[in-house]
Write an enzyme that holds these catalytic residues in place. Structure first.
Site, PDB file in Angstrom:
ATOM      1  CG  HIS A   1     -15.209  35.791  24.895  1.00 37.67           C
ATOM      2  ND1 HIS A   1     -16.087  35.915  25.919  1.00 37.67           N
ATOM      3  CD2 HIS A   1     -15.413  36.459  23.722  1.00 37.67           C
ATOM      4  CE1 HIS A   1     -17.223  36.640  25.153  1.00 37.67           C
ATOM      5  NE2 HIS A   1     -16.775  36.835  23.937  1.00 37.67           N
TER       6      HIS A   1
ATOM      7  CG  HIS B   1     -13.754  39.332  25.885  1.00 37.87           C
ATOM      8  ND1 HIS B   1     -13.434  40.600  26.597  1.00 37.87           N
ATOM      9  CD2 HIS B   1     -14.686  39.733  24.968  1.00 37.87           C
ATOM     10  CE1 HIS B   1     -13.924  41.481  25.917  1.00 37.87           C
ATOM     11  NE2 HIS B   1     -14.893  40.936  25.151  1.00 37.87           N
TER      12      HIS B   1
HETATM   13  C1  SIN Z   1     -18.477  41.662  23.842  1.00 42.80           C
HETATM   14  O1  SIN Z   1     -19.243  42.169  24.090  1.00 42.80           O
HETATM   15  O2  SIN Z   1     -17.234  42.104  24.153  1.00 42.80           O
HETATM   16  C2  SIN Z   1     -18.356  40.168  23.637  1.00 42.80           C
HETATM   17  C3  SIN Z   1     -19.152  40.216  22.010  1.00 42.80           C
HETATM   18  C4  SIN Z   1     -18.477  39.147  21.407  1.00 42.80           C
HETATM   19  O3  SIN Z   1     -17.757  38.093  21.906  1.00 42.80           O
HETATM   20  O4  SIN Z   1     -18.745  39.035  20.051  1.00 42.80           O
END
Ligand code: SIN
Length: 617
Positions: A386, A276
């Site tokens: 993530h 992420h």
């Molecule tokens: C986020 O809210 O950025 C994460 C959402 C996701 O991982 O789909």
């Protein structure tokens, strides 16, 4: 007995329980399967590693993507998903996701989940995230979508009449073994909390017959036991703890993928770990779960800037900060390398205090708890592990390559995510495929034979402290930026860890004490090794797999999936006289690549595969 003969070393089961279906995990995928199976009359046991609400779902901030808005269509959602997946999505799986998604979300709302709505029109408010060309993400509590979904599903499970199975540490016992009465025609859901599932049980023909598990605590069902069932659904979430810094909770140790590998199932696309882009930066040495700063913050207009305030994503992609996640993570990493900085910044000061507190209360609180006020200062951010885009390979009904074993949610690889998951598609995937799994289980009621009693395991356990070594090896060698050399180093170090433990067992008859920490460390090591083998084999850059030595995407050679299995060791019978054979110094990880996603009619089915490579490690 698991079909590879490889199992976690554990005491023999001291108690037994029976159900029709065992669901392992209590996030959106697990609880949706459980509710649907119970509604079809099945007796369901949900096994969860901590408490019912401790999985990854409750940490999801941004929301759930579905074509719910005016003018939006499943076809547009499909296009965005395929682009993010960088040529490796299974288009059929994506079509299922985007066409069945809107109704699945409506059913979730009917179950009791409340999404944010407009004060004036009452319509669901939709936001944008990376890779989406329109506002398509429903959210709840501002930035607490997962928590609301989790709350609603847990409440529904409790209303379905949930007794807790007896004897779990730290939770009240149900009234009696049978649990509370349930409506006619309605199955029931039993709950075993604080329980780590160890291995799959199979009958003599290799059909799923249940699981072995360890319950932490005191009572009638403490220690190692078994739950017999005709179907097992893995919904164990991700494996983020394989890296030092991750948005995943501490329970995300790859247990489902490791169990599936030991059971002989195929796993696919494990090299595609999504980092992420915007995780709160708490220092270069920060370890464990780190606070997420949702992509929805960028969706609402926050900018990524470097220390000089330059918006470096502009000009890199038409969507700038809202490019697909892999592109933003790479953009940040590159800028960090160019400037020598340890992090970049996310600037949302222009939102003002009211918007921050109404729209992003969770993120605001997390930042302030760490001494950063997003209302008055840019937030320091850096990428962290993530989401596992790959996992246990399934067909469109959630079936793995082991009969009776299903996988759903992050632990699964349905083909929906390809090389890079589109933001907020994961909660939707959990919902849609959970419903499909429940339908498949209802359609195939055959009972397996008695589980085969497993022979004593001869595989070493890793010591609990190995967890931190694995995380550092993986962060250094298989993190955001990879190369043949870094992956080779990681593979060697992980192999050494296992080989040392095997040698100790062989030479001195010693291994780490079986307990949750050593089982988790052993699971982490196994999934890390398979991930590294897949990443070594994929000699190109694609989606979230970034090879600095192979910077180009190579469609001619690599528009293919890497499928991995564990091979049974050469001999796993008992030695004459009943002695347990020597610990094998190697585990054989076989990787093949296939052009087609679909695993075909299961088990087996024709896969257009190229010759496999065996890694004797
Ligand atoms: C986020 O809210 O950025 C994460 C959402 C996701 O991982 O789909």
């Amino acid at each position: 007995m698991s079909t590879t003969g490889i199992r976690l070393l554990a005491p023999a089961p001291g108690w037994a329980h029976e159900a029709d279906v065992v669901v392992v995990g209590s996030g959106v995928a697990g609880l949706t399967v459980a509710l649907r199976c119970a509604a079809q009359g099945a007796k369901v046991t949900v096994v969860t590693k901590a408490h019912l609400d401790d999985g990854s779902t409750r940490w999801a901030q941004g929301g759930i993507a579905a074509a719910l808005g005016e003018g939006d269509t499943p076809a547009q959602h499909l296009d965005d998903t395929l682009v993010a997946g960088a040529g490796l999505c299974d288009e059929e799986a994506v079509r299922v996701l985007v066409t069945e998604g809107p109704d699945a979300v409506r059913r979730l709302m009917a179950t009791g989940a409340h999404f944010d709505t407009s004060e004036t029109t009452g319509e669901i408010l939709l936001t944008r995230e990376g890779g989406h060309h329109r506002r398509r993400i429903a959210h709840a509590g501002g930035d607490a979508t997962g928590a609301e979904i989790s709350r609603a599903l847990i409440e529904a499970v409790r209303e379905a009449g949930v007794p807790r199975a007896e004897g779990q540490g730290g939770v009240p016992h149900a009234e009696g073994q049978g649990g509370v009465p349930h409506a006619e025609g309605q199955g029931r859901i039993e709950l075993i909390e604080n329980a780590l599932v160890l291995d799959l049980l199979t009958d003599a023909a290799g059909n799923t017959a249940g699981v072995t598990l360890h319950v932490m605590g005191e009572g009638q069902r403490d220690g190692v036991g078994s739950v017999r069932a005709r179907a097992v659904v893995l919904a164990t979430g991700g494996m983020g703890q394989v890296f030092s810094a991750t948005t995943n909770p501490s329970v995300s140790t790859g247990d489902g993928v490791a169990l599936a590998l030991r059971a002989g199932a195929e796993v696919s696309d494990l090299e595609f770990v999504q980092f992420h882009p915007t995780v709160l930066f708490l220092g270069a040495d920060a370890e464990g779960q780190q606070p997420l700063v949702s992509e929805a913050v960028r969706g609402e207009g926050a900018h990524l800037v470097d220390a000089d305030g330059v918006r470096f994503m502009q000009g890199q992609h038409e969507l700038a900060e809202l490019a697909p996640r892999d592109i933003v993570a790479k953009g940040i990493t590159r800028r960090m390398q160019e400037t020598g900085a340890e992090h970049m910044y996310l600037d949302g000061r222009h939102f003002g205090a009211e918007m921050w507190s109404k729209r992003f209360p969770t993120i605001l609180a997390a930042c302030r708890a760490h001494g950063i006020d997003p209302v008055t200062e840019p937030i320091p951010v850096a990428p962290a592990a993530h989401y596992a885009s790959g996992g246990v390979r399934t067909d469109l009904r959630g079936r793995t390559t082991v009969p009776g074993l299903y996988a759903c949610g992050e632990v699964a690889c349905t083909g929906v995510h390809g090389a890079n998951r589109l933001a907020s598609n994961s909660l939707l995937e959990g919902l849609v495929f959970a419903e499909r799994i429940a339908a498949d289980i209802a359609a195939h009621p055959a009972a397996p034979g008695a589980p085969v009693i497993p022979a004593p395991s001869r595989f070493p356990l890793l010591p609990s402290e190995a967890r931190y070594g694995i995380q550092r090896i993986m962060t250094r060698g298989a993190g955001v930026l990879r190369s043949a050399a870094s992956l080779e180093e990681a593979a060697e170090a992980l192999h050494r860890m296992y080989a040392d433990a095997a040698e100790l067992l062989e030479r001195d008859g010693k291994t780490a004490e079986p307990c949750v920490e050593t089982w988790e460390a052993s699971n982490l090591c196994l999934v890390a090794r398979v991930l590294v083998e897949a990443a070594r084999r994929r000699e190109e850059t694609r989606g979230c797999h970034w090879r600095e030595d192979r910077p180009e995407r190579d469609d001619a050679t690599w528009r293919r999936h890497i499928v991995a299995t564990l091979d049974p060791p050469a001999s796993h019978g008992l030695r004459p006289g009943g002695a347990v054979p020597a610990a094998p110094a190697t585990l054989t990880i076989r990787t093949t690549d296939t052009a087609d996603f679909a695993p075909g009619p299961l088990p087996g089915g024709p896969h257009p595969t190229r010759p496999g490579t065996e890694q004797q490690r």
